[in-house]
Design an enzyme around this catalytic site. Structure first.
Site, PDB file in Angstrom:
ATOM      1  N   ASN A 138       0.839  -1.215   0.000  1.00 27.56           N
ATOM      2  CA  ASN A 138       0.000   0.000   0.000  1.00 27.56           C
ATOM      3  C   ASN A 138       0.866   1.254   0.000  1.00 27.56           C
ATOM      4  OD1 ASN A 138      -3.038  -0.478   0.100  1.00 27.56           O
ATOM      5  ND2 ASN A 138      -2.259  -2.025   1.511  1.00 27.56           N
ATOM      6  N   HIS A 185      -8.378  -0.644   5.479  1.00 33.93           N
ATOM      7  CA  HIS A 185      -8.736  -1.917   6.094  1.00 33.93           C
ATOM      8  C   HIS A 185      -9.267  -2.858   5.006  1.00 33.93           C
ATOM      9  CE1 HIS A 185      -9.897  -4.687   9.223  1.00 33.93           C
ATOM     10  NE2 HIS A 185     -11.020  -4.873   8.551  1.00 33.93           N
ATOM     11  N   ILE A 229      -2.367  -0.788  17.529  1.00 34.51           N
ATOM     12  CA  ILE A 229      -3.542   0.055  17.790  1.00 34.51           C
ATOM     13  C   ILE A 229      -3.074   1.309  18.514  1.00 34.51           C
ATOM     14  CG2 ILE A 229      -5.708   0.201  19.103  1.00 34.51           C
ATOM     15  CD1 ILE A 229      -6.236  -2.692  18.243  1.00 34.51           C
TER      16      ILE A 229
HETATM   17  C1  GAR Z   1      -3.243  -4.774   3.818  1.00 34.74           C
HETATM   18  O1  GAR Z   1      -4.149  -5.700   3.295  1.00 34.74           O
HETATM   19  C2  GAR Z   1      -3.935  -3.825   4.780  1.00 34.74           C
HETATM   20  O2  GAR Z   1      -5.234  -3.467   4.377  1.00 34.74           O
HETATM   21  C3  GAR Z   1      -3.979  -4.669   6.024  1.00 34.74           C
HETATM   22  O3  GAR Z   1      -2.733  -5.324   6.049  1.00 34.74           O
HETATM   23  C4  GAR Z   1      -2.215  -5.459   4.726  1.00 34.74           C
HETATM   24  C5  GAR Z   1      -0.859  -4.800   4.665  1.00 34.74           C
HETATM   25  O4  GAR Z   1      -0.230  -5.008   3.430  1.00 34.74           O
HETATM   26  N1  GAR Z   1      -4.224  -3.859   7.177  1.00 34.74           N
HETATM   27  C6  GAR Z   1      -4.934  -4.279   8.220  1.00 34.74           C
HETATM   28  O5  GAR Z   1      -5.392  -5.384   8.305  1.00 34.74           O
HETATM   29  C7  GAR Z   1      -5.107  -3.245   9.317  1.00 34.74           C
HETATM   30  N2  GAR Z   1      -6.228  -3.589  10.140  1.00 34.74           N
HETATM   31  P1  GAR Z   1       0.951  -4.078   2.913  1.00 34.74           P
HETATM   32  O6  GAR Z   1       1.994  -3.998   4.034  1.00 34.74           O
HETATM   33  O7  GAR Z   1       1.482  -4.821   1.720  1.00 34.74           O
HETATM   34  O8  GAR Z   1       0.387  -2.734   2.561  1.00 34.74           O
END
Ligand code: GAR
Length: 201
Positions: free
Chosen positions: A16, A109, A92
């Site tokens: 992200n 999320h 958190i």
């Molecule tokens: C993503 O899917 C994000 O939406 C999720 O963790 C992943 C991180 O991926 N976040 C949560 O679950 C927060 N509650 P990334 O490090 O490749 O962006």
């Protein structure tokens, strides 16, 4: 108009974060600039992505919340940060912290809130829960962060179809590609634009 200074908080792979960096390069994000990437995990690959793109990084590893947030507030202040983006950030934040940055923290999320969200719902667990429940549609949500985990005002959502035979990781990848990497940069631009308006002289 002055640009919005953005800090992205990460814990893991940072896809992200990459989507935000790419959107800045392609001009989708034009009202804000990622000035800093902060990780609570020293070995997060997201830190490498930041370095590869010439973005300053900070690692904050304090275990107890008060010390962690004290350091975080200091670093954000030193870097004149206006907007905090949680992009796969797995800690958190306390009410003490979130109330200091009202409408200045956003999070992505990987579900359609209010489904499969709140404490314990993060990363692959979210997709495991969605598959276990048997929903036919899931998706992603970008929302403001307040004292309730995943409870702040919704900014953007996008739905994604669940397919027969999906595993949690297959579904996670589809939700990222079709929803998260699209709506997060969009929301970053929208909120940056708003903040920039307030910064102009
Ligand atoms: C993503 O899917 C994000 O939406 C999720 O963790 C992943 C991180 O991926 N976040 C949560 O679950 C927060 N509650 P990334 O490090 O490749 O962006």
């Amino acid at each position: 108009m002055l640009n919005t200074n953005i800090a992205v908080l990460v814990s893991g792979g940072g896809t992200n974060l990459q989507a935000i960096i790419d959107a800045e390069k392609s001009g989708i994000i034009k009202s804000g600039e990622v000035k800093l990437v902060i990780s609570n995990n020293p070995s997060a690959y997201a830190l490498k992505r930041a370095e590869q793109n010439g973005i300053k990084t900070e690692v904050i590893t304090e275990k107890d919340t008060a010390s962690f947030e004290k350091r975080l507030i200091a670093v954000l202040g030193e870097n004149d940060i206006d907007l905090i983006v949680l992009a796969g950030f797995m800690r958190i934040l306390s009410e003490d912290f979130t109330s200091k940055y009202d409408k200045r923290i956003i999070n992505v999320h990987p579900s359609l809130i209010p489904s499969f969200c709140g404490e314990g719902f993060y990363g692959l667990h979210v997709h495991e829960a969605a598959l276990k429940y048997g929903v036919k549609v899931t998706g992603a949500t970008v929302h403001f962060v307040n004292e309730i985990p995943d409870g702040g005002e919704i900014i953007l959502q996008k739905a994604v179809k669940v397919r027969k035979g999906d595993t949690p990781s297959v579904l996670q990848k589809r939700v990222m590609e079709q929803a998260e990497w699209k709506i997060l940069p969009k929301a970053v631009e929208t909120i940056s634009k708003e903040i920039s308006k307030g910064k102009s002289v």
